[in-house]
Design an enzyme around this catalytic site. Sequence first.
Site, PDB file in Angstrom:
ATOM      1  N   ASP A  14       0.906  -1.425   0.166  1.00 52.93           N
ATOM      2  CA  ASP A  14      -0.106   0.150   0.126  1.00 52.93           C
ATOM      3  C   ASP A  14       0.865   1.187  -0.120  1.00 52.93           C
ATOM      4  OD1 ASP A  14      -2.278   1.680   0.061  1.00 52.93           O
ATOM      5  OD2 ASP A  14      -2.827   0.884   2.185  1.00 52.93           O
ATOM      6  N   ASP A 112      -2.635   2.563  -6.157  1.00 53.56           N
ATOM      7  CA  ASP A 112      -1.845   2.696  -5.217  1.00 53.56           C
ATOM      8  C   ASP A 112      -1.638   1.090  -4.370  1.00 53.56           C
ATOM      9  OD1 ASP A 112      -4.136   2.882  -3.622  1.00 53.56           O
ATOM     10  OD2 ASP A 112      -3.248   4.534  -2.636  1.00 53.56           O
ATOM     11  N   GLU A 113      -2.329   0.069  -4.649  1.00 57.09           N
ATOM     12  CA  GLU A 113      -2.264  -1.023  -3.887  1.00 57.09           C
ATOM     13  C   GLU A 113      -2.140  -2.192  -4.899  1.00 57.09           C
ATOM     14  OE1 GLU A 113      -5.205  -1.746  -0.631  1.00 57.09           O
ATOM     15  OE2 GLU A 113      -6.172   0.112  -1.742  1.00 57.09           O
TER      16      GLU A 113
END
Length: 363
Positions: A14, A112-113
Site C-alpha cells: 500500500d 496504489d495497492e
Amino acid sequence: MESAGREKITLHIDMDSFYSSVEVREKPELKGLPVVVGSDPKGGSGRGVASTCSYEARAYGIHSGMPISKAYKLCHDAVYLRVNMKLYKEVSADIMQTLRIFADRFQQVSVDEAYLDIGESISDYESATLLAKKIKSEIQRLHGLTCSIGVAPNKVIAKIASDFNKPDGLTVVRPEDIQDFLFPMHVSRIPGIGKKTQPILEEMGIENVGQLATCDVQLLIARFGKFGVVMHQLANGIDTREVKEREEVKSVSTEDTFDEDISEPVKIEAVFRELTEKVHASMMKKRFRYRTVTIKVRFEDFRTYTRAKTLNAATTDKEVIAKNALTLMEEFMGTGRFRLLGVGVTKLEKIDERQTFLSDFLY
C-alpha cells in the site's frame, strides 16, 4: 528445485499517501508542509472532497474523503492541489512493473495497492520479511516513494497488516500469530464492516474482532445474511481468495526456486532449457506466438533483475526462447549465486488457425 509443502505467503503493498507523496516528489519544496490533494477549497466554500493528504496535513485532523470545506477550516494554510490523475497513473504503472518482478502471482487492486503471492518461491516468513524489505528499498530507490507492506498467510490479513504501522511500515503476521494480531482490533478494521454494519454489531455487544470471531455464526446470519458468514470467517483470519491477475493474458512465464543456490553454468543452462520447455508448452496450449523473451534472476541476497529481448517478428520457435534466455543470462554469469531463475515470453499474438508456421513442423 521447488520444495513441496511451501507455506502460502501473501504480501499487500500500500503506497503511503500516494497522490500527495507523488506531488511532493515532483515539487520537493512541498516537503514537510501539509499538502491536500482534491477539490478546490475556494476559501472554505468549495464543494467536493479531499482525495488524499500528506501526513503533515493529517496532524490537523484532515483525512481522505473529508469535505474540502471542512479540511480548509482545519488548516487554511495547507497547500491545496487539484487531482492530477494522469501523473498518478503513470507513476503507478512504473511502480506496479517493479512489484511484478518480485511476485509469483500479482494482482493490482487500485492505483496504489497490490497483492503479491510469493509462496511458490519463498518458503518461510524470515525470507518473506527480507524480500519485503528489499521491495521497500527498491520502491524508495527507483521511485522516490515509501510504501507499507503486510506479510501474512492470506489477502485479508496482509491488507490489515499493511495498514497497521503506516507510514513506511512493515508488519509480519505468521499463522500462529493470527489471533493475537486480529482479536484485539476494533471490528471496523475488518474490510467490509463500515458505518452501517458497525452500529448493529455494537448493539449485539460486538466491538472487537475477537468477539466477532467467537460469536455464534447463526446469530450473524440472522442479522446479516450471507455477509454474516463472511464477517465470521474474516474475523477468524480465514480468506481463501487467490491472488490473481484480472487482465487478459499478456505473458507466459515460469520460474524455479532452488533448495540450494546455484552458480554452475551447466546447471544454469539445464534449468533454462527445462523452463523453456514449460513456457513453450503453455504458450502453444493457449495458441500464442511471441515477440519478446524475458528472464528473471534472483541472487541469494534477494537482488532481483529482469532482462528482455524483442525479436523482429513473432514466432512459436522453442529454441529461440532458450537461446535468447541464455544470451540474456550471460550478463549475470560469474557474479554470484542464484536463488531463482525464470523464463517468459511477452508481446503475445493469437495464432491464426488458418496460418501454418514452420516451427509447428519443426518442434
